[in-house]
Design an enzyme around this catalytic site. Structure first.
Site, mmCIF file in Angstrom:
data_model
loop_
_atom_site.group_PDB
_atom_site.id
_atom_site.type_symbol
_atom_site.label_atom_id
_atom_site.label_comp_id
_atom_site.label_asym_id
_atom_site.label_seq_id
_atom_site.Cartn_x
_atom_site.Cartn_y
_atom_site.Cartn_z
ATOM 1 N N TYR A 92 0.831 -1.199 0.000
ATOM 2 C CA TYR A 92 0.000 0.000 0.000
ATOM 3 C C TYR A 92 0.865 1.248 0.000
ATOM 4 O O TYR A 92 0.582 2.219 -0.711
ATOM 5 C CB TYR A 92 -0.932 0.023 1.226
ATOM 6 C CG TYR A 92 -1.928 1.160 1.142
ATOM 7 C CD1 TYR A 92 -3.161 0.971 0.529
ATOM 8 C CD2 TYR A 92 -1.602 2.431 1.625
ATOM 9 C CE1 TYR A 92 -4.066 2.016 0.407
ATOM 10 C CE2 TYR A 92 -2.497 3.482 1.508
ATOM 11 C CZ TYR A 92 -3.723 3.269 0.899
ATOM 12 O OH TYR A 92 -4.598 4.310 0.775
ATOM 13 N N PHE A 113 -7.464 21.907 -24.005
ATOM 14 C CA PHE A 113 -7.773 20.481 -24.096
ATOM 15 C C PHE A 113 -9.005 20.252 -23.242
ATOM 16 O O PHE A 113 -9.183 20.899 -22.209
ATOM 17 C CB PHE A 113 -6.604 19.584 -23.662
ATOM 18 C CG PHE A 113 -6.938 18.141 -23.854
ATOM 19 C CD1 PHE A 113 -6.987 17.586 -25.122
ATOM 20 C CD2 PHE A 113 -7.283 17.340 -22.774
ATOM 21 C CE1 PHE A 113 -7.367 16.262 -25.317
ATOM 22 C CE2 PHE A 113 -7.671 16.016 -22.965
ATOM 23 C CZ PHE A 113 -7.707 15.473 -24.239
ATOM 24 N N THR A 114 -9.858 19.325 -23.660
ATOM 25 C CA THR A 114 -11.177 19.140 -23.039
ATOM 26 C C THR A 114 -11.108 19.019 -21.516
ATOM 27 O O THR A 114 -11.707 19.820 -20.791
ATOM 28 C CB THR A 114 -11.857 17.893 -23.638
ATOM 29 O OG1 THR A 114 -10.958 16.787 -23.519
ATOM 30 C CG2 THR A 114 -12.193 18.115 -25.105
ATOM 31 N N ASP A 118 1.755 20.693 -20.040
ATOM 32 C CA ASP A 118 0.984 19.486 -20.334
ATOM 33 C C ASP A 118 1.880 18.649 -21.236
ATOM 34 O O ASP A 118 2.002 18.899 -22.431
ATOM 35 C CB ASP A 118 -0.341 19.838 -21.026
ATOM 36 C CG ASP A 118 -1.172 18.583 -21.322
ATOM 37 O OD1 ASP A 118 -0.598 17.476 -21.352
ATOM 38 O OD2 ASP A 118 -2.392 18.711 -21.526
ATOM 39 N N LYS A 121 -0.426 8.110 -23.208
ATOM 40 C CA LYS A 121 -0.062 8.529 -24.573
ATOM 41 C C LYS A 121 1.418 8.199 -24.791
ATOM 42 O O LYS A 121 1.757 7.047 -24.929
ATOM 43 C CB LYS A 121 -0.346 10.015 -24.787
ATOM 44 C CG LYS A 121 -1.635 10.596 -24.172
ATOM 45 C CD LYS A 121 -2.918 10.012 -24.567
ATOM 46 C CE LYS A 121 -4.211 10.647 -24.059
ATOM 47 N NZ LYS A 121 -4.301 11.907 -23.434
ATOM 48 N N ARG A 169 -13.683 16.009 -33.606
ATOM 49 C CA ARG A 169 -13.016 17.108 -32.918
ATOM 50 C C ARG A 169 -13.515 18.395 -33.572
ATOM 51 O O ARG A 169 -12.874 18.936 -34.463
ATOM 52 C CB ARG A 169 -11.493 16.983 -32.999
ATOM 53 C CG ARG A 169 -10.872 16.045 -31.957
ATOM 54 C CD ARG A 169 -11.175 16.484 -30.565
ATOM 55 N NE ARG A 169 -10.540 15.672 -29.528
ATOM 56 C CZ ARG A 169 -11.152 15.345 -28.379
ATOM 57 N NH1 ARG A 169 -12.412 15.668 -28.158
ATOM 58 N NH2 ARG A 169 -10.522 14.682 -27.439
ATOM 59 N N PHE A 184 -19.044 15.125 -25.670
ATOM 60 C CA PHE A 184 -18.669 14.277 -26.811
ATOM 61 C C PHE A 184 -18.564 12.809 -26.437
ATOM 62 O O PHE A 184 -18.761 11.939 -27.264
ATOM 63 C CB PHE A 184 -17.356 14.762 -27.444
ATOM 64 C CG PHE A 184 -16.197 14.793 -26.494
ATOM 65 C CD1 PHE A 184 -15.987 15.896 -25.682
ATOM 66 C CD2 PHE A 184 -15.323 13.719 -26.403
ATOM 67 C CE1 PHE A 184 -14.923 15.921 -24.790
ATOM 68 C CE2 PHE A 184 -14.251 13.743 -25.522
ATOM 69 C CZ PHE A 184 -14.061 14.846 -24.703
HETATM 70 C C1 LIG Z 1 -5.333 12.771 -22.870
HETATM 71 C C2 LIG Z 1 -4.923 14.123 -22.537
HETATM 72 C C3 LIG Z 1 -5.150 14.665 -21.268
HETATM 73 C C4 LIG Z 1 -5.939 13.947 -20.191
HETATM 74 O O1 LIG Z 1 -5.367 12.761 -19.818
HETATM 75 P P1 LIG Z 1 -6.218 11.474 -19.414
HETATM 76 O O2 LIG Z 1 -5.160 10.462 -19.122
HETATM 77 O O3 LIG Z 1 -7.070 11.100 -20.573
HETATM 78 O O4 LIG Z 1 -7.015 11.812 -18.207
HETATM 79 C C5 LIG Z 1 -4.670 15.938 -21.018
HETATM 80 N N1 LIG Z 1 -4.041 16.656 -21.969
HETATM 81 C C6 LIG Z 1 -3.822 16.171 -23.194
HETATM 82 C C7 LIG Z 1 -3.112 17.006 -24.214
HETATM 83 C C8 LIG Z 1 -4.259 14.897 -23.533
HETATM 84 O O5 LIG Z 1 -4.069 14.430 -24.777
#
Ligand SMILES: *Cc1c(COP(=O)(O)O)cnc(C)c1O
Length: 462
Positions: free
Chosen positions: A75, A127-128, A218, A261, A385, A452
């Site tokens: 843990y 970004f969303t 980011d 990613k 998009r 979306f």
């Molecule tokens: C995917 C993404 C996020 C959010 O990450 P999650 O792992 O999906 O929560 C933030 N910023 C960018 C540019 C992304 O592509």
């Protein structure tokens, strides 16, 4: 025989395969209607080539799988946490790391710590999830990306660049004390996977120093950004991806990462920073939302796979093949006359839905309709998009009407072959030829947040 233009191939071979189900057109028509014309609501087993996203659907290496077996599931104080933390510092420069279940977990914590009601957070395109967390914490997002980023035809080599004049204008407008940080993304997702140059990031760093504003990164696609710097920016041709990634990160104060990613894992993320005080605050919040500060929502084995994934993600041959596959698909589409966003980005091809469906007005959601039609043709799953992703203005309730109305074909890392890319290109071409058979869509159900993902649609009768 002319072999001056030699082919390249993937720097790996296949050890295990996942068979795909083949469906008929009638089955796909039924499936997309059942899914409310939203590709997010399709069942994965009904999809042939899944280009919905590059998030968490990459193929791990044998070394990463071996790392999974070395999971320390204690843990507290898992050995894999320390391995991951040390790898983040070694490759990305940040001293402190707080694991989170994925990128948005890190965004939530950071937004809650740094933002006060009424603040403004400038960023190189939204970004969303990032913007939503900023808004939920009380801020207004302000787009400071260069104008070229909104023009799908512009060939600017660094469409992710920040326009410092827009930052100056924001300061003049609201005052610097209302700006808790600048959020800069590498390889800007919503702009089409477009990079920021090192020179621009350096200028932004100076701007932030001068105004005493934090610079948050980011870094979801930092390695892909490094590839474009290596191939396009003067003085970087001889530097390795690893060196460029490190330099990019060093220019910023803190970072949010979706490791699903670039970092080649199926789940996970982190918040990283150099400031010890910020780290202390993040540790306080991570226990509320994610888990203890040494696992933050990740299993030990997943942190191990991430540590290994980071080292693989900055290898020159990996990233060249990764972006190379995107370029291969993009060049093929261009040769067929398909309108796409230029220059070709790092993780996806973006089809210009307005140009493909000129008769469907934006409030009939042309990109959403194109994405559904593409699935029906050959089982290729893409995502919208455009106006649906952009959502509504939180004050007026009006739809944002983004200039870019796109369909994204996103390539997972190390998953598909060149033959799959050929099938995709031919399918897009076929759908374009029959574009006048495609109807616009209207909402059948609209969720409140990030619509979306779960919205449902119905075709507009003609
Ligand atoms: C995917 C993404 C996020 C959010 O990450 P999650 O792992 O999906 O929560 C933030 N910023 C960018 C540019 C992304 O592509």
């Amino acid at each position: 025989m002319n072999i001056s233009n030699r082919s390249w191939a993937e720097p790996y071979k296949i050890k295990m395969v996942e068979p795909l189900k083949m469906t008929t057109r009638a089955e796909r028509q039924a499936a997309i209607a059942e899914a409310g014309y939203n590709t997010f609501l399709l069942k994965s087993e009904d999809v042939y080539i899944d280009l919905l996203t590059d998030s968490g659907c990459g193929a791990m290496s044998d070394r990463q799988w071996a790392g999974m077996m070395a999971g320390d599931e204690a843990y507290a104080g898992s050995a894999n946490y320390y391995h991951m933390r040390d790898t983040v510092e070694e490759y990305y420069s940040y001293k402190h790391t707080v694991p989170t279940h994925q990128g948005r977990g890190a965004e939530n914590i950071l937004s809650q710590i740094l933002i006060s009601q009424g603040d403004y957070v400038p960023g190189n395109m939204y970004f969303t999830t990032t913007r939503l967390h900023q808004e939920l914490a009380g801020a207004t997002f302000v787009d400071i990306i260069i104008d070229e980023a909104h023009d799908p035809a512009s060939m600017h080599p660094f469409k992710g660049n920040v326009d410092l004049a827009k930052l100056d204008a924001l300061v003049a407008d609201v005052g610097v004390e209302k700006i808790p940080y600048v959020c800069v993304a590498t390889c800007v997702n919503m702009a089409g996977g477009q990079p920021i140059s090192m020179a621009n990031l350096r200028a932004l760093r100076s701007w932030c120093d001068k105004h005493k504003v934090r610079l948050v990164h980011d870094m979801t696609r930092v390695a892909e950004n490094a590839y474009f710097i290596q191939s396009r920016e003067e003085g970087y041709g001889d530097k390795s991806i690893r060196e460029i990634v490190y330099e990019l990160c060093s220019l910023t104060d803190a970072a949010t990462m979706s490791s699903k990613k670039d970092a080649l894992v199926n789940i996970g993320g982190f918040l990283a920073m150099n400031d010890a005080e910020l780290y202390e605050k993040a540790c306080n919040l991570v226990v509320v939302y994610e888990g203890l500060h040494t696992y933050g929502g990740m299993a030990g084995r997943d942190m191990e796979a991430l540590a290994v994934g980071i080292t693989e993600s900055v290898k020159d041959d990996h990233i060249r093949a990764r972006v190379g596959q995107v370029e291969y698909l993009g060049e093929k589409l261009k040769a067929m006359g398909v309108p796409i966003v230029n220059p070709i980005g790092g993780h996806a091809i973006f089809l210009d839905a307005r140009a493909i469906l000129p008769n469907i007005p934006q409030d009939h959601f042309p990109a959403q309709a194109l994405s559904a039609a593409l699935y029906v043709d050959a089982g290729v799953r893409s995502m919208e998009r455009g106006v649906i992703s952009a959502g509504r203005n939180k004050d007026t309730g009006e739809n944002f009407m983004p200039k870019l109305e796109l369909v994204r074909l996103t390539l997972p890392r190390r998953v598909y072959t060149q033959a799959h890319m050929d099938v995709v290109a031919e399918s897009v071409c076929q759908v374009m030829i029959r574009a006048d058979e495609i109807s616009g869509l209207k909402f059948a159900y609209e969720p409140e947040y990030l619509r979306f993902f779960r919205a449902r649609f119905a075709p507009i009768e003609r």
